[in-house]
Design an enzyme around this catalytic site. Sequence first.
Site, PDB file in Angstrom:
ATOM      1  CD  GLU A 219      -3.092  -0.984   2.093  1.00  0.00           C
ATOM      2  OE1 GLU A 219      -3.515   0.082   2.522  1.00  0.00           O
ATOM      3  OE2 GLU A 219      -3.406  -2.222   2.834  1.00  0.00           O
TER       4      GLU A 219
ATOM      5  CG  ASP B 226      -1.449  -2.407   5.442  1.00  0.00           C
ATOM      6  OD1 ASP B 226      -0.455  -2.530   4.823  1.00  0.00           O
ATOM      7  OD2 ASP B 226      -1.909  -1.104   5.762  1.00  0.00           O
TER       8      ASP B 226
ATOM      9  CG  ASP C 157      -5.847  -4.048   7.725  1.00  0.00           C
ATOM     10  OD1 ASP C 157      -6.134  -3.939   6.714  1.00  0.00           O
ATOM     11  OD2 ASP C 157      -5.434  -2.892   8.379  1.00  0.00           O
TER      12      ASP C 157
ATOM     13  CD  GLU D 187     -11.336  -0.976   4.854  1.00  0.00           C
ATOM     14  OE1 GLU D 187     -11.335  -0.632   3.531  1.00  0.00           O
ATOM     15  OE2 GLU D 187     -12.556  -1.078   5.644  1.00  0.00           O
TER      16      GLU D 187
ATOM     17  CE1 TYR E 169       1.710   3.741   6.664  1.00  0.00           C
ATOM     18  CE2 TYR E 169       0.195   2.574   8.059  1.00  0.00           C
ATOM     19  CZ  TYR E 169       0.370   3.334   7.225  1.00  0.00           C
ATOM     20  OH  TYR E 169      -0.681   3.725   6.200  1.00  0.00           O
TER      21      TYR E 169
ATOM     22  NE  ARG F  82      -2.115   6.208   7.702  1.00  0.00           N
ATOM     23  CZ  ARG F  82      -1.510   7.180   7.156  1.00  0.00           C
ATOM     24  NH1 ARG F  82      -1.584   8.529   7.356  1.00  0.00           N
ATOM     25  NH2 ARG F  82      -1.057   7.196   5.846  1.00  0.00           N
TER      26      ARG F  82
ATOM     27  CG  HIS G 261       1.032  -1.599  10.009  1.00  0.00           C
ATOM     28  ND1 HIS G 261      -0.390  -1.360   9.790  1.00  0.00           N
ATOM     29  CD2 HIS G 261       1.582  -1.508   8.800  1.00  0.00           C
ATOM     30  CE1 HIS G 261      -0.421  -1.021   8.396  1.00  0.00           C
ATOM     31  NE2 HIS G 261       0.473  -1.373   7.923  1.00  0.00           N
TER      32      HIS G 261
END
Length: 734
Positions: free
Chosen positions: A45, A118, A120, A122, A335, A337, A380
């Site tokens: 991403e 990622d 997850d 999303e 990262y 977020r 993450h």
Amino acid sequence: MSGGGGSTGRSAGLAAAGGREPKAAKSAPAKAKKPAKQGVLVIVESPAKAKTIEKYLGRDYTVLASMGHLIDLPKSRLGVDVEGGFEPEYLTIRGKAKLLKELRRAAKKSRLVLLASDNDREGEAISYHIRNSIRDKVPDLPIERIVFNEITPQAIKEAVGHPRPVDETKVRAQTARRVLDRLVGYHLSPLLWKKVKNGLSAGRVQSVALRLICDREREVEGFLPEEYWSVEADFRKGRTVFSGELVSWRGGRPVLSRAADAEGLVAALRSAHFAVADIRESEKIQRPKPPFTTSKLQQAAANRLGFTSKKTMQVAQQLYEGVEVGGAPVGLITYMRTDSTRISRAAIDDARAYLSAEHPAELPESPNVYEADGKAQDAHEAVRPTSVARTPDSLKDQLSKDQHRLYALVWERFVASQMTPAKTRTTSVDVAAGEAVFRAAASRLVEKGFYKVIKVSASKEDRAESFMPELKVGEELARPALRTGQHFTQGPSRFTDATMIKALEEEGIGRPSTYAPIISVLLERYYVTRDNRQLAPTVLGRMISDILVESFPDVVEVGFTAGMEGGLDRVEEGAGDWVAMIRDFYGPFKERVDEVMATLQSYRGRLDEPTDATCEKCGRPMVKKLGRFGFFLACSGFPACKTTRSIPLARCPRCGQGDIVARRRAKGRGREFYGCTRYPDCDFVTYHKPTSSTCPKCGWFLVEKTDRKSGSRKACVNPACDYLHSRGEEGENG
DNA sequence: CAGTGAGCGAGCTTCCGCTTGACTT
């Protein structure tokens, strides 16, 4: 390894998603032979991540970044087939077509695509959409999904060795989430356009955040402070003075609600003897806190550095993308977020190596482990420095002041998290006098532990130490000076960025990437103001919240998101059908929307707030209105009289005639500043927000100034005046 | 630390969640 075209399977529910069902793999080897395909394409991403991973993977691999989602619902219409099976209408996001094309072209030249978005919900959806898009153009290319939870060479290589198909149940859960949010947002918003004002918005997340702020405001307004009094004694032994507070009177807690009560008590002690009645020692172990999640980083940066959430994320992004350190840019933090406190083994080793060299006494025998929160999606690691050897001091010259302070926060928190606890010894002394008992306490840090590395992030309490002389039980003390003090019970506080994000996170509302934008959108819509860091609703904000709470109580409930998440979990486990989940919600919801649309009174025109200003052209009173650029004053005689003015915040201290009003640079952007309305005749200007108070020293008005340590305080705008309003010492606890 | 200046008055708006630069309409 599963072969090409691997991810088939039960995906009936997803046929909706663009109609790009995997076709039963057609006879693959039919194609004419093309030049041998080279290399493996990996898609992540974030471009910064792509760069790092490419280094780890070597020549055979090309790593490209998708920059988040590429496919989404249309912006200008609902894009959900509510008549049929809630099929989402998925399109390439405006502006992302070029990027998607590049990914497809790169895929065509590869022998294998590994989707590494990622780990997850999303991320799974991002992979799914990219897979479908590539498959449309290059049907026979093997496309697999890989995941990793940390960016280390081992983790990446491990992931590459274990590809799997895209997890379509996870994708279905994401589709449900997306569709639900769209249905809520795109039905509630138009309702507000019709009933209140064009351009307004409502949604599952923002409307709950607004509600929290409005509910809190009501509590603040409803709170009646109660007066109470304290009595303190300043004891003296030798050269040491120590203070004790009255904690008991006639065997119970003292109730002193008036000055006379306190003074009466002092009088009663006039001839009393003061003697040490009890001495207790206690030790408290304080463990270091876990490394930062996004939410905790934003809270700490708000509390310690005075950053807004938005600013924290901007600066963190700079640190993540990298700063020139000896030539090449180096990513300084992981990262930013994330919802996890997890730390890679490599990072723990890094910290321990550093500590064994620098603070060997504070290195625990085994690493400190921080349990993952059950709710964390955990894609993450925690936010941490990429190398502990890069101490804040060593980077001071290469970073801006803000970058440096935020980096120090991250560095200190992480290094401390791998150190030994601190130990505090508290001595508590009870002094009896007649029927009264006073208690004095002193705390001392006997083992500094992790506090050895806490500098920038230290709070006032962290630094506080107090002393107590040697005393014995029964020892008589000289009669102390007695002081009485007036206090008021403290009511609830308004939300700040920090407490708002904390509350949202605790309720599971919003995600690391959205905490800062949630607050921004409430401000942009003029639902909320931020003064002195405090978030308070506007008249408009309250109106919106009241309407939503009245008409859609379940949707703007804090538990609504939790309920949704429960449903998504069932979809992900294969135990629930996402279409059924959405249908169950949508039926009654849409019915209610129609009903409210038809029956709710209009609030249009009720937004204008009366003011005591009068129109200088026609003499009618002026009202406060909300326009495209914020609030302004307008003549109540509109449309007959079209007079408008900016809202005066103070009288100009230079010319005494003009008002001070908020201004922005051309194009609406830039920081707000405050200038005289008589410009250019009077060029008085300041960047600090005026308050309603005047300076007791020179009579100019006071402004809000942010103070790094204690938040904000009021100061005089007059450059020739040094007045600084000192904040009261109350409000210390909590 | 320095940094600065219109006009708003009905009209196409909006969600949440991923991620960074930015085609010219």
